[in-house]
Design a protein around this motif. Structure first.
Motif, short mmCIF file in Angstrom:
data_model
loop_
_atom_site.label_atom_id
_atom_site.label_comp_id
_atom_site.label_asym_id
_atom_site.label_seq_id
_atom_site.Cartn_x
_atom_site.Cartn_y
_atom_site.Cartn_z
N THR A 53 2.38 50.59 -32.48
CA THR A 53 2.85 49.65 -31.47
C THR A 53 1.67 49.36 -30.55
OG1 THR A 53 5.06 50.60 -31.52
CG2 THR A 53 4.51 49.24 -29.61
N ALA A 110 1.32 40.22 -23.49
CA ALA A 110 1.75 39.89 -24.86
C ALA A 110 0.60 39.24 -25.62
CB ALA A 110 2.96 38.97 -24.82
N ARG A 111 -0.15 38.39 -24.92
CA ARG A 111 -1.28 37.72 -25.55
C ARG A 111 -2.36 38.73 -25.94
NH1 ARG A 111 -3.55 32.76 -22.08
NH2 ARG A 111 -2.16 31.25 -23.06
N GLY A 146 -1.25 40.62 -28.83
CA GLY A 146 -1.33 39.74 -29.99
C GLY A 146 -2.75 39.63 -30.53
N GLN A 162 -3.39 42.76 -32.42
CA GLN A 162 -2.62 42.71 -33.67
C GLN A 162 -3.35 41.85 -34.72
OE1 GLN A 162 1.03 40.42 -33.36
NE2 GLN A 162 2.02 41.73 -34.88
N ARG A 173 3.78 46.53 -34.41
CA ARG A 173 4.64 45.84 -33.45
C ARG A 173 3.86 45.66 -32.15
NH1 ARG A 173 11.02 46.98 -32.56
NH2 ARG A 173 10.72 45.17 -31.23
N THR A 174 4.24 44.69 -31.37
CA THR A 174 3.58 44.51 -30.07
C THR A 174 4.61 44.57 -28.96
OG1 THR A 174 3.78 42.11 -30.19
CG2 THR A 174 1.73 43.08 -31.02
N VAL A 175 4.13 45.00 -27.81
CA VAL A 175 4.99 45.02 -26.62
C VAL A 175 4.09 44.74 -25.42
CG1 VAL A 175 4.74 47.53 -26.34
CG2 VAL A 175 6.68 46.37 -25.29
N SER A 176 4.63 44.09 -24.43
CA SER A 176 3.87 43.86 -23.20
C SER A 176 4.53 44.58 -22.03
CB SER A 176 3.80 42.37 -22.87
OG SER A 176 3.17 42.20 -21.61
#
Lengths: 176, 442
Positions: free
Chosen positions: A101, A120-121, A124, A127, A141-144
């Protein structure tokens, strides 16, 4: 950029330490997120018990480096950040049972929701880079957290620079 | 001349307050908020009468009413010890000359009684210099534990008659309570009266919660929760205080939700692949679509009160700025912010006439207001970090978060009126952020 691949190495802590130092000219200093493994509400995921073995989240955090930093308002990856992410991708390549993550963060300047979007950017961008280095998209997965989880608490650039970050958290489990 | 007081007795609704009489035409005494009041109007609040079993509530009601009025910065209360007139009873004629002698421009008299679990608050308002009542006397009935609301209702009437503006004291605010150190902050959502009284907690602090927003009727709330580990839009029924799932995609980050003014839609920010757009959802069917989208950050939307337009924050020009677009997302967004710095967190006034916003210029933050076309921009505040304005239901006061700098920096709620005057911290225990001011209660 030198590719300090760890591929093929046995998970022996001693040997790896030597390998990393050999890559020192391009390798970024290892930056570790203070929330990683923290108990209680400050911690957002459990730490990996058991110390410094190669195939552990703890090793990833302290030896590979889980954090990359960003310039103000920026999402561009610096050379240092790319070096760190390359090490991350290599480690992930050898540990296919781990998923990740990526947590994106901002400094406290700016409004709450914009900073969530900025985080988030950043997540991203990391990622995208890890995928370009061969990590399967379904393992990431991503999370901000926007400005909600600062790594450093002072209110000047010295701290802001540490807070504009993306942290790659690895956990056992191969992803979706 | 004394005019007989008209007080009709109306049974109180279970949770409601019943104004006994509609307000009459406004009197000649009038204070204009929009001009920016420099000198508060001196008013006298005569000691309230105990109309039967009022007990300590008599003084409490008087204090809340007085605090409401003076807290606006528009009025200055002449202290009781300076008052030379004494009233024999609530119904007794007013000796205007005694109130003129202490330079009171307006006089409020009141009485409080308690019977069968119901508190009754009566008040009358007088224009001292013309020697006339300002409207009829009124009474409000409330359950005893809702006595503050009865006091707010009476104060609202006084405020409206003296300013010509809609009232706002009998209203509530949702906000985020903050505890713990800056690098281990715990947050939970609270609800309180507009003046900070009667705080209750709507969530616990086991997971991060952000930016609560009430529906226009105040009966539903949207917020952002990290309960799953990822930011997700959540809803709450404010009547039952039960959490309600919002049918967003659980694998996608969603945050910053708001209801449309008619309550039909939820608009929110949705981040995917690093890009944040504004989406619109029908919460009943779960059908959702991108409303404002593109390869830039679009976030922090706020509807115009008629529901036809949306103001939002976007960095499509390279830095965060404010844009207005039709509520169906069609047409080109019109940029409305052109001053120095970065703009964000817009909030459209419930009157429709102004948009409040956060502006960052260098290291300093400001709350400001501008017309919806971007004209007549005015800066109201300045500090290390001011953000997230929300409007009083009458569109004349803005509440916002002010955070102090440093490792022990703390967030507190402040309010300021629309002319930039009467900046004041809200007197509540603990740190707080992200206020959202609900509607005037019925």
């Amino acid at each position: 950029m030198t590719n300090c691949t760890l591929r093929g190495w046995k998970p022996a802590a001693l040997l790896l330490a030597l390998t990393l130092s050999a890559c020192a000219p391009v390798a970024a200093p290892v930056v570790t997120d203070p929330y990683a493994g923290a108990p209680g509400a400050g911690g957002l995921y459990p730490g990996q018990p058991g110390g410094s073995l190669f195939g552990t989240a703890e090793y990833f955090r302290t030896n590979v480096g889980d954090t990359v930093l960003f310039a103000r308002d920026q999402v561009t990856l610096s050379d240092e950040a790319r070096a760190t992410l390359t090490r991350q991708a290599d480690w992930l390549a050898q540990h296919g049972s781990f998923s990740t993550t990526i947590q994106g963060h901002s400094d406290e300047q700016g409004t709450r929701e914009f900073n969530l979007a900025l985080g988030a950017r950043r997540a991203g961008a990391v990622q995208e880079y890890l995928i370009s280095r061969g990590v399967a998209p379904n393992r990431i997965r991503t999370v901000s957290f926007g400005k909600e989880r600062p790594a450093a608490v002072c209110s000047d650039e010295a701290c802001f620079a540490q807070n504009r970050r993306a942290v790659t958290v690895v956990q056992p489990g191969a992803g979706t | 001349m004394f005019r007989p007081l008209l007080i009709a007795l109306i049974a109180a609704l279970p949770f409601g307050l019943s104004p006994a009489l509609a307000q009459e035409d406004d009197g000649p005494l009038r204070i204009e908020i929009t001009e920016g009041v420099v000198e508060p109007m001196p008013i006298a609040v005569a000691p309230f009468f105990d109309d039967g079993n009022g007990g300590i509530m008599v003084d409490q009601v008087q204090r809340v009413l007085t605090d409401d009025l003076t807290g606006t910065g528009l009025f200055r209360a002449i202290p009781a010890e300076a008052q030379i007139a004494s009233l024999d009873s609530f119904e007794a004629p007013v000796a205007y000359e005694d109130w003129r002698a202490v330079n009171a421009e307006a006089l409020v008299t009141g009485a409080v009684s308690v019977q069968d679990g119901t508190v009754t608050v009566k008040f009358r308002l007088f224009d001292v210099f013309s020697g006339q009542p300002l409207g009829d006397g009124m009474q409000f009935d409330a359950p005893v534990d809702g006595w503050r609301r009865a006091a707010h209702k009476a104060a609202d009437q006084v405020y409206s008659r003296l300013t010509g503006e809609a009232p706002y004291f009998d209203s509530r605010v949702v906000f985020v309570n903050e505890t713990g150190p800056k690098d281990g902050r715990l947050k939970r959502i609270g609800l309180m009266d507009f003046d900070g009284a009667n705080q209750i907690w709507l969530t616990d602090d086991t997971s991060l919660v952000l930016s609560p927003k009430l529906s226009r009727d105040g009966r539903r709330m949207l917020y952002t929760s990290y309960e799953t580990g990822y930011p997700r839009v959540m809803a709450m029924n404010m009547d039952t205080m039960a959490e309600v799932e919002v049918p967003t995609d659980p694998d996608t980050m969603t945050f910053g939700p708001r209801f449309s003014p008619d309550g039909r839609w939820i608009i929110y920010s949705r981040a995917e692949g690093g890009n944040t757009d504004i989406w619109q959802m029908d919460p009943i069917s779960g059908a959702a679509r991108p409303l404002i989208a593109g390869p830039f950050i679009d976030t922090a939307p706020s509807y115009s009160p008629d529901g036809t337009q949306i103001v939002f924050e976007s960095d499509r020009s390279g830095s965060p700025q404010l844009y207005v677009i039709s509520a169906d997302g069609t047409g080109e967004p019109m940029r409305i912010s052109f001053g120095q710095g970065r703009y964000g967190a817009p909030a459209w006034s419930p009157l429709g006439d102004l948009i409040a916003f956060t502006r960052q210029d260098g290291e300093r933050f400001h709350i400001g207001v501008m017309r919806p076309d971007g004209s007549e921009e005015k800066t109201l505040t300045e500090s290390f970090l001011d953000e997230g304005p929300t409007w009083a239901p009458n569109g004349r006061v803005v509440m916002f978060t002010r955070q102090t700098p440093g490792g022990d920096g703390v967030a507190r709620l402040h309010s300021v009126d629309v002319t930039g005057r009467n900046m004041r911290p809200l007197q509540i225990e603990g740190a707080a952020s992200d206020p959202d001011w609900g509607p005037l209660l019925p």
